[in-house]
Design a protein around this motif. Structure first.
Motif, short mmCIF file in Angstrom:
data_model
loop_
_atom_site.label_atom_id
_atom_site.label_comp_id
_atom_site.label_asym_id
_atom_site.label_seq_id
_atom_site.Cartn_x
_atom_site.Cartn_y
_atom_site.Cartn_z
N GLY A 60 -6.72 4.72 -3.39
CA GLY A 60 -7.37 5.45 -2.15
C GLY A 60 -8.69 4.73 -1.63
O GLY A 60 -8.75 4.32 -0.74
N VAL A 61 -9.12 3.95 -2.65
CA VAL A 61 -10.09 2.96 -2.52
C VAL A 61 -9.70 1.68 -1.74
O VAL A 61 -10.14 1.10 -0.60
N VAL A 62 -8.44 1.28 -2.21
CA VAL A 62 -7.84 0.03 -1.61
C VAL A 62 -7.63 0.13 -0.22
O VAL A 62 -7.80 -0.36 0.92
N PHE A 63 -6.83 1.74 0.10
CA PHE A 63 -6.61 2.11 1.45
C PHE A 63 -7.95 2.13 2.41
O PHE A 63 -7.70 1.40 3.39
N VAL A 64 -8.88 2.74 1.84
CA VAL A 64 -10.05 2.91 2.84
C VAL A 64 -10.55 1.52 2.94
O VAL A 64 -11.13 1.10 4.06
N LEU A 65 -10.61 0.54 2.11
CA LEU A 65 -11.32 -0.81 2.21
C LEU A 65 -10.40 -1.54 3.03
O LEU A 65 -11.13 -2.19 4.04
N MET A 66 -8.83 -1.32 3.16
CA MET A 66 -8.09 -2.25 4.19
C MET A 66 -8.44 -1.67 5.64
O MET A 66 -8.48 -2.27 6.34
N LEU A 95 0.62 -1.36 -0.12
CA LEU A 95 0.01 0.11 -0.23
C LEU A 95 0.76 1.21 0.02
O LEU A 95 0.89 2.23 -1.02
N ALA A 96 1.92 1.24 0.96
CA ALA A 96 2.80 2.44 0.83
C ALA A 96 3.57 2.57 -0.52
O ALA A 96 3.69 3.80 -0.82
N THR A 97 3.99 1.70 -1.00
CA THR A 97 4.62 1.64 -2.25
C THR A 97 3.54 2.47 -3.27
O THR A 97 3.97 3.29 -4.04
N SER A 98 2.50 2.10 -3.44
CA SER A 98 1.38 2.56 -4.50
C SER A 98 1.21 4.09 -4.08
O SER A 98 1.00 4.99 -4.76
N ILE A 99 1.00 4.37 -2.71
CA ILE A 99 0.81 5.77 -2.47
C ILE A 99 1.88 6.65 -2.79
O ILE A 99 1.71 7.75 -3.37
N GLU A 100 3.14 6.21 -2.60
CA GLU A 100 4.27 7.11 -2.87
C GLU A 100 4.44 7.12 -4.46
O GLU A 100 4.54 8.18 -4.85
N GLY A 160 -5.99 11.00 -10.71
CA GLY A 160 -5.97 10.11 -11.78
C GLY A 160 -6.45 8.75 -11.27
O GLY A 160 -6.79 8.60 -9.97
N SER A 161 -6.65 7.93 -12.16
CA SER A 161 -7.48 6.37 -11.79
C SER A 161 -6.48 5.94 -10.92
O SER A 161 -6.79 5.03 -10.02
N GLN A 162 -5.27 6.01 -11.07
CA GLN A 162 -4.15 5.15 -10.12
C GLN A 162 -4.40 5.65 -8.74
O GLN A 162 -4.23 4.71 -7.77
N GLU A 163 -4.68 7.11 -8.53
CA GLU A 163 -4.69 7.53 -7.03
C GLU A 163 -6.07 7.02 -6.58
O GLU A 163 -6.52 6.67 -5.39
N ILE A 164 -6.97 7.09 -7.33
CA ILE A 164 -8.26 6.72 -7.05
C ILE A 164 -8.30 5.15 -6.46
O ILE A 164 -8.99 4.69 -5.53
N VAL A 165 -7.76 4.18 -7.39
CA VAL A 165 -7.48 2.78 -6.79
C VAL A 165 -6.89 2.67 -5.63
O VAL A 165 -7.15 1.70 -4.60
#
Length: 588
Positions: A351-357, A97-102, A344-349
């Motif tokens: 963010g969604v995974v982050f909230v879901l986790m 998750l952190a890797t995708s956020i950064e 962007g779509s990458q940030e949205i994805v």
């Protein structure tokens, strides 16, 4: 000749300490000749190596794999299985998750958005950046949070300073010329961290050139104001920089995956007290979120008072004209935010995974209602943990396409990107701590320590907790937070059993206090990263850190002594903890 020998010995001081330490400790197992003494030898040897860091922390952590079989304490195969536990799955998922956020810049959007909400007044600006860093640190490593936020802070600070230099150009009075003179001799060599070049901020002072003498003393007024204004800007740089380092540690304690000591404590609890189900993501958040908010607010006030001044009129919310440097800061923040473009779509994805986790962690087994874990058969109770949630969602980042079908398929993150962010050192360090804890149990050392600490039951329980927290807070300033936690947990849990106190009553506050390493740049990586920018000196950090240590210690004791008691039933000895025979039955 003698000085030459001393110089050579000094050059090999680390090697000599590596060799001499086991030789000096060797009489313990040779004279006493018990399993407890042999395990104590291993434990003391690892403690010295961890505190001095003469060997890499992860290499020291692997000593049980060699020494326990050598002393006959545990089989090699039994030791090896402790080096990869449920904790490591949780760490892998969180790092994905952190890797995708950064990678996709979600951290910049979050930080800049928080700053725009609080305004551009220097005090509110500092609070905004501290809040953003603390929020990020709840979900990513503390060091990563600082390296994400600090470049944005640096850009704002430099813009403010440039705006101020434009004001103090000497044009208002032609008889004055401002010469920039470097007097920052104390900043000789700034350490580099994470490949980042320090941006050294040079102090300036005003020199009056003997070109022409002013007829009146009016020229001294703008010069004096310029000096005071320049000093105020430098103090603001110090306060904001230190605030970023401290807020990463403060935010990290809020969640279990937020920092290494929390993760180590959680897995240690599962290992030593497998029937304990008191600690989960939800109730830890309920305990520590108020602590973090209180600490963040008081640290902000303390840093403002220490570096900027005692004028707190900015707390009155009123709208008015902004100064030039505030407008400059606002312009930088707006430009930074606008450069991000639309989400962007990458940030949205991400963010969604982050909230879901987070939602799955909170609702797995919250305690006040069954949670989704109860949907599984009773025979599978306890099979699914927070680690499984993190790993499952973390793996999605390797599957979900980063772009649409118009481009070649590429996952959200790659293995090389994940590997660059994965703290393998921490993973091995924690594994070594688990192996050491199991060795103390198998050898009987933990029982021996418990018997030795029984007289402490005559003291008030809160006094014992306070002393333990103070000792841990002092030690963590000179050693790794994770190493401090690993050393003390096997000591403090037998202490709690010896005085017949709920182990959580002692383990929770001491675990939190291991994150309070605020005094020195070498105390933890976030401090070193901020120090590398060159705005602060070691004495700045020491003065500020002493106050924040007191704030943190009092906040933790307040929490554990009030809302922590009903939250974890700390006032009663739990069924999942062993009752040691003939021990003091003092209860809090």
């Amino acid at each position: 000749m003698l000085s030459n020998i001393q110089k050579r010995l000094w050059n090999f001081r680390s090697f000599l300490l590596i060799i001499l330490t086991p030789l000096l400790l060797l009489p313990i197992p040779l004279v006493i000749r018990t399993k407890e003494a042999e395990c104590a030898f291993v434990m003391l040897l690892m403690a010295v190596y961890w505190v001095t860091e003469i060997l890499p922390l992860s290499i020291t952590a692997m000593l049980p794999a060699v020494l326990f079989p050598l002393f006959g304490i545990m089989k090699s195969s039994d030791v090896a299985k402790w080096y990869f536990k449920d904790f490591h799955f949780l760490l892998v998922g969180v790092i994905c998750l952190a890797t995708s956020i950064e990678k996709w810049g979600l951290h910049r959007r979050i930080a800049l958005r928080l700053v725009t909400l609080v305004g551009v007044n220097p005090a509110w600006l500092m609070l905004g950046f501290m809040s953003g860093c603390a929020l990020l640190s709840m979900w990513v490593q503390n060091t990563s949070a600082v390296t994400m936020v600090m470049p944005i802070v640096e850009a704002v600070l430099q813009q403010i300073l440039r705006a101020k230099e434009g004001q103090c150009s000497g044009k208002d009075n032609p008889n004055l010329e401002l010469d920039e003179t470097d007097i920052s001799n104390e900043k000789k060599k700034q350490p580099k961290s994470n490949g980042m070049q320090p941006h050294v901020l040079k102090e300036t002072f005003v020199q009056i050139q003997p070109v022409s003498q002013p007829d009146t003393a009016e020229a001294a007024v703008p010069m004096h104001e310029a000096m005071n204004s320049r000093k105020q800007d430098l103090m603001m740089c110090k306060a904001m920089s230190i605030g970023i380092a401290y807020s990463s540690n403060i935010g990290g304690i809020t969640t279990i995956p937020g920092t290494s000591p929390n993760l180590i404590f959680s897995e240690y609890l599962n290992q030593v007290y497998p029937e304990c189900n008191s600690i989960n993501f939800g109730n830890w958040l309920l305990l520590c979120l108020p602590i973090s908010i209180l600490m963040l607010f008081l640290t902000w006030i303390w840093l403002y008072w220490l570096f900027i001044g005692s004028d707190f009129r900015f707390l009155r919310c009123h709208k008015g004209q902004h100064s030039e440097k505030e407008m400059s800061a606002k312009k930088v923040i707006e430009e930074e935010y606008s450069s991000l473009g639309t989400m962007g779509s990458q940030e949205i994805v991400t963010g969604v995974v982050f909230v879901l986790m987070v939602l799955l962690w909170l609702t797995r087994a919250p305690g006040f209602f069954p949670g989704w874990a109860s949907l599984f058969p009773k025979s599978q109770s306890g099979y699914f943990t927070d680690a499984n949630v993190a790993l499952l969602l973390g793996l999605l980042f390797f599957i979900i396409p980063a772009y649409g079908p118009a481009k070649k398929y590429e996952a959200m993150i790659t293995w090389s990107e994940f590997q660059a962010s994965m703290p393998w050192k921490v993973a091995l360090l924690v594994g070594g701590g688990f192996a050491l804890a199991e060795g103390t149990k198998e050898s009987g050392l933990s029982l021996w320590v418990a018997e030795l600490l029984t007289p402490l039951g005559d003291l008030p329980v809160f006094a014992v907790i306070t002393v333990a927290c103070v000792i841990v807070t002092m030690l963590t300033e000179v050693t790794s937070n994770a190493a401090t936690t690993t050393i003390f947990l096997p000591i403090l849990s037998p202490l709690a059993e010896a005085i017949h106190v709920n182990p959580l009553y002692i383990l929770i506050p001491t675990t939190l206090c291991t994150s309070f390493s605020f005094l020195l740049p070498v105390s933890n990586p976030p401090n070193a990263v901020v120090y590398a920018y060159g705005h602060i000196t070691i004495m700045d950090m020491v003065k500020a850190g002493l106050g924040v240590n007191v704030i943190g210690l009092l906040s933790v004791l307040l929490a554990v002594g009030t809302w922590g008691i009903p939250l974890f039933s700390l006032d009663s000895y739990p069924d999942w903890a062993p009752v040691l025979p003939n021990f003091n039955s003092t209860t809090p």
